[in-house]
Design a protein around this motif. Sequence first.
Motif, PDB file in Angstrom:
ATOM      1  N   SER A   1      20.547  40.245  24.329  1.00 38.46           N
ATOM      2  CA  SER A   1      19.698  41.385  24.639  1.00 38.46           C
ATOM      3  C   SER A   1      19.431  42.163  23.360  1.00 38.46           C
ATOM      4  N   ARG A   2      18.521  43.138  23.431  1.00 34.38           N
ATOM      5  CA  ARG A   2      18.216  43.938  22.250  1.00 34.38           C
ATOM      6  C   ARG A   2      19.442  44.702  21.754  1.00 34.38           C
ATOM      7  N   THR A   3      20.305  45.103  22.678  1.00 30.40           N
ATOM      8  CA  THR A   3      21.489  45.859  22.278  1.00 30.40           C
ATOM      9  C   THR A   3      22.606  44.963  21.774  1.00 30.40           C
ATOM     10  N   ASN A   4      22.556  43.672  22.036  1.00 31.86           N
ATOM     11  CA  ASN A   4      23.590  42.751  21.571  1.00 31.86           C
ATOM     12  C   ASN A   4      22.948  41.418  21.203  1.00 31.86           C
ATOM     13  N   PRO A   5      22.154  41.389  20.117  1.00 33.48           N
ATOM     14  CA  PRO A   5      21.469  40.148  19.741  1.00 33.48           C
ATOM     15  C   PRO A   5      22.449  39.097  19.244  1.00 33.48           C
ATOM     16  N   LEU A   6      21.982  37.862  19.224  1.00 33.04           N
ATOM     17  CA  LEU A   6      22.809  36.734  18.816  1.00 33.04           C
ATOM     18  C   LEU A   6      22.616  36.419  17.335  1.00 33.04           C
ATOM     19  N   HIS A   7      23.487  35.584  16.805  1.00 29.35           N
ATOM     20  CA  HIS A   7      23.272  35.058  15.464  1.00 29.35           C
ATOM     21  C   HIS A   7      23.530  33.558  15.499  1.00 29.35           C
ATOM     22  N   ARG A   8      22.957  32.878  14.537  1.00 32.00           N
ATOM     23  CA  ARG A   8      23.102  31.422  14.481  1.00 32.00           C
ATOM     24  C   ARG A   8      24.380  31.069  13.724  1.00 32.00           C
ATOM     25  N   LEU A   9      25.167  30.197  14.275  1.00 33.97           N
ATOM     26  CA  LEU A   9      26.423  29.777  13.674  1.00 33.97           C
ATOM     27  C   LEU A   9      26.204  28.434  12.992  1.00 33.97           C
ATOM     28  N   GLU A  10      26.333  28.411  11.661  1.00 37.69           N
ATOM     29  CA  GLU A  10      26.017  27.203  10.903  1.00 37.69           C
ATOM     30  C   GLU A  10      27.238  26.362  10.554  1.00 37.69           C
ATOM     31  N   ASP A  11      28.420  26.950  10.587  1.00 36.66           N
ATOM     32  CA  ASP A  11      29.602  26.215  10.195  1.00 36.66           C
ATOM     33  C   ASP A  11      29.941  25.141  11.231  1.00 36.66           C
ATOM     34  N   ARG A  12      29.981  23.881  10.785  1.00 37.30           N
ATOM     35  CA  ARG A  12      30.190  22.776  11.731  1.00 37.30           C
ATOM     36  C   ARG A  12      31.568  22.850  12.395  1.00 37.30           C
TER      37      ARG A  12
ATOM     38  N   ALA B   1      24.326  42.974  15.020  1.00 34.76           N
ATOM     39  CA  ALA B   1      23.006  43.418  15.458  1.00 34.76           C
ATOM     40  C   ALA B   1      21.873  42.895  14.607  1.00 34.76           C
ATOM     41  N   SER B   2      22.166  41.993  13.667  1.00 30.27           N
ATOM     42  CA  SER B   2      21.089  41.531  12.793  1.00 30.27           C
ATOM     43  C   SER B   2      20.835  40.052  13.009  1.00 30.27           C
ATOM     44  N   SER B   3      20.461  39.695  14.230  1.00 32.11           N
ATOM     45  CA  SER B   3      20.380  38.289  14.510  1.00 32.11           C
ATOM     46  C   SER B   3      19.407  37.972  15.620  1.00 32.11           C
ATOM     47  N   PRO B   4      18.961  36.699  15.705  1.00 33.84           N
ATOM     48  CA  PRO B   4      17.962  36.330  16.696  1.00 33.84           C
ATOM     49  C   PRO B   4      18.522  36.288  18.096  1.00 33.84           C
ATOM     50  N   ALA B   5      17.657  36.516  19.078  1.00 28.16           N
ATOM     51  CA  ALA B   5      18.119  36.609  20.456  1.00 28.16           C
ATOM     52  C   ALA B   5      17.213  35.848  21.395  1.00 28.16           C
ATOM     53  N   PRO B   6      17.769  34.921  22.223  1.00 24.39           N
ATOM     54  CA  PRO B   6      16.942  34.277  23.234  1.00 24.39           C
ATOM     55  C   PRO B   6      16.467  35.305  24.251  1.00 24.39           C
ATOM     56  N   SER B   7      15.236  35.188  24.705  1.00 22.79           N
ATOM     57  CA  SER B   7      14.754  36.181  25.670  1.00 22.79           C
ATOM     58  C   SER B   7      13.792  35.559  26.657  1.00 22.79           C
ATOM     59  N   SER B   8      14.161  34.396  27.170  1.00 20.26           N
ATOM     60  CA  SER B   8      13.279  33.768  28.138  1.00 20.26           C
ATOM     61  C   SER B   8      13.391  34.415  29.497  1.00 20.26           C
ATOM     62  N   THR B   9      14.306  35.361  29.639  1.00 16.74           N
ATOM     63  CA  THR B   9      14.578  35.937  30.939  1.00 16.74           C
ATOM     64  C   THR B   9      14.616  37.446  30.842  1.00 16.74           C
ATOM     65  N   PRO B  10      14.539  38.144  32.000  1.00 19.51           N
ATOM     66  CA  PRO B  10      14.681  39.600  31.944  1.00 19.51           C
ATOM     67  C   PRO B  10      16.037  39.965  31.379  1.00 19.51           C
ATOM     68  N   ARG B  11      16.093  41.025  30.572  1.00 19.41           N
ATOM     69  CA  ARG B  11      17.345  41.444  29.975  1.00 19.41           C
ATOM     70  C   ARG B  11      18.036  42.439  30.897  1.00 19.41           C
ATOM     71  N   ALA B  12      19.329  42.208  31.136  1.00 19.77           N
ATOM     72  CA  ALA B  12      20.084  43.131  31.964  1.00 19.77           C
ATOM     73  C   ALA B  12      20.483  44.335  31.139  1.00 19.77           C
ATOM     74  N   PRO B  13      20.677  45.502  31.768  1.00 21.57           N
ATOM     75  CA  PRO B  13      21.125  46.672  31.003  1.00 21.57           C
ATOM     76  C   PRO B  13      22.508  46.433  30.442  1.00 21.57           C
ATOM     77  N   SER B  14      22.752  46.925  29.245  1.00 21.25           N
ATOM     78  CA  SER B  14      24.023  46.670  28.590  1.00 21.25           C
ATOM     79  C   SER B  14      25.060  47.700  29.010  1.00 21.25           C
ATOM     80  N   THR B  15      25.379  47.703  30.313  1.00 17.57           N
ATOM     81  CA  THR B  15      26.425  48.581  30.826  1.00 17.57           C
ATOM     82  C   THR B  15      27.423  47.736  31.575  1.00 17.57           C
ATOM     83  N   ASP B  16      28.694  48.091  31.433  1.00 19.93           N
ATOM     84  CA  ASP B  16      29.732  47.349  32.135  1.00 19.93           C
ATOM     85  C   ASP B  16      29.651  47.629  33.628  1.00 19.93           C
ATOM     86  N   SER B  17      29.927  46.599  34.420  1.00 19.36           N
ATOM     87  CA  SER B  17      29.977  46.813  35.857  1.00 19.36           C
ATOM     88  C   SER B  17      31.258  47.553  36.203  1.00 19.36           C
TER      89      SER B  17
END
Length: 737
Positions: A510-521, A600-616
């Motif tokens: 999500s925008r509040t917790n974007p992903l990063h690419r892991l290159e180390d095999r 927070a400096s990484s690409p993020a998949p977003s093919s789906t609606p993003r859920a709010p970043s709040t704990d249940s």
Amino acid sequence: MLSLNVNEATWKDDCVTTCGWEVVRFNETYPEEADGTAYPPTCSVSGLPAGALIVDDVPAGTPVVRPGCTNSWTNSGSFSFSSSNNGSEAVYPSKVDLHQLGAGFGGHFYFGHTRQDDAKGQRLKITGTWQLNQKVNGTAMVYVHLPDHGAQTKYATYQIETARWTAQRTIAQPGSGNRWVPLGAFRFSDVPRVRLTTTASDGTGDEDLAFDAIAVAPGDYKVNSSEISLPPANPNSPDIDHSDQPHEPTKETLAGVSARAGGTGVGACQVLNKKAGTSLCLSSQTAFRKPTREQLSKVRPLAKRAGELHLVKWCSEVSGNHYSRLEACLHRTVTGTVFRNEKPIGQAELFVRTEIGVKDGGKLVREVSTIFPTRIDKEIGSIALTWDPDCVGACKSDPPLVTGQMAWGTDGTGWPIAQAQVTHEWTGATLDKINLQWFMKVTSPSADNEPTALWGIPEFELRCDAQVGNSPGCVFWKVVPTYTVDTPKYPTASAMYWLAQTRLKSHPGSRTNPLHRLEDRNAQEGNRRRMCRNASAKFDPHPDTPPEVQSRTLIAAALVIATGATASACTSDSSPAGTSKDVARASARPSPDPSPPGSASSPAPSSTPRAPSTDSAPVQQDTGQETPSEPTTGSSQADAPAAAKNDVTVRQLIPKPDGHALWVPVSIHNRGRESASYTAVIRITGPNGFASTVKVTTGPLPPGRTASQSQTAQSPSGTAVPSNPKAEIVDVVRTPA
């Protein structure tokens, strides 16, 4: 011989006030009262849907101890207890904490007391299991009966064995009266089983936890978030253009002009020298001013044979500075003011628009600047411009190719548009950051000097590398991109990303917790082993997936730490059949800066609606949803934590790609009864003198909640990361909030 003198007895004359008197509440003729009814039981199936199958906590045919309460239902299963000890003793001390009351459903239920999941709590743990006496193939609603007393815990966690996994539901048992509470709808393919233990996050041995009846009601229910209808994959679906990223404004929409050889800074133009004569100075407006229609009417377009060039199609639609992953647009109004004897006598304004594009996501960066005047006062007469863009870093720039003329006067024939094209090229090999800058010199016959200015946009910094698939390329790395999964072509992968992004507490991608690419095999393989929960599991990509796509890992280490999930599929001799092998296609663009999991400096998949970043909430009731439980720890070495102490756990250490630092993923779970803040000190050591200390702190953490974060461990002496680093939790400080 004993002699006694006895006076004659007399009656008291004040007995009305000084004597005791008998009060007979029930005389001989008063009829006997009926027995009292304390905590009346539930003796019917009211509150359950028709056809619900009940599993009581006592066997069928057990006499009901409460008068007037008969078994008007069929017991459709069995209930059993298992007790615990410390593993070495022959007795089971937990049995002493099992009690029963003649109330609840059918006039009977058991209860124990909640304790935390520690050594004492495990020794005194009681587990109750309800099992239906028949299979259920399809969906069913599961209910639990809660009595009107003897049920005090707010953290009763029921485990439901479904067709896919063991789902968990945590509910609060206290309530008003006897009642049936739905745990939700689930899909079954075998005999349903429901378990409940006396373990609770706030357990102290004081609060009651009730074991009463359950009910399973088969029917056509929608199992939320797990009923995913996947269309067949369409291999002929058009590829998604990942370079078509949305643009956004920079945080600083206008960078300043830096003075050089007679230029001035941002703001009002100042006198350049305190002497008689004329001088010209340059300034950049604090806000870009879009040319008016009247000003544009004085502009003469380029000749048809040349034509006006545009690299960024959306540039003319925005004001200020905007950029996307591969494109950028700069707007600026530059003002030249002529002073005579320290007093301004006239001004000229230049409109500057620069469009920048990374060619085919590669290492060539093209730009075209469109420049024309919007004002030239007659006191100035004319101006001429020298325009020279450049790049700073491991790069080279071609000389500008100018179309039109960069000289304008006040002869009334109109101001022609001028364009300058420049190509910059990254000349590095591995990873570099380069910056673009623009040099301007303005001359006028009305001024005695030739002022110059140089400026750049910090957020337009480019990151160039060849770390992904050996394909060199550059991007504006400060833009967090959006990766759109090709759902028509890869529906299974898209569904997996959607489920992880919307249902996990951290909402990875999500925008509040974007992903990063892991290159180390090595780190990739470690993550895949965590996902497969088997040390012998190996990466098994789909045979149709191109090799360059197989080499990319799109799920962040934050997701791996939380659940062990990755974008890869894995198989082993013991893995279940039907494991998905779909792997989403990845973008060929370079990755952003290597950063810790969940940064927070990484690409993020977003093919789906993003859920709010709040704990249940920790207490869920009547959710009607089926969710996967947290994976249990298996025997794989990759699953074992690196260290654990009290509420703090250090997961498997992950080496950074540079080989000189480690990511230290830490999770802190508040097992207490009140909110608390934590501080943990962790020591990382290894051969050849590798030693590093990291510190983890949290804010107030509610009971039963978990906080996860990653720290970087690097030896001060520069020692390379060992192959088998050791982690030790030196200190844990828990401060009640």
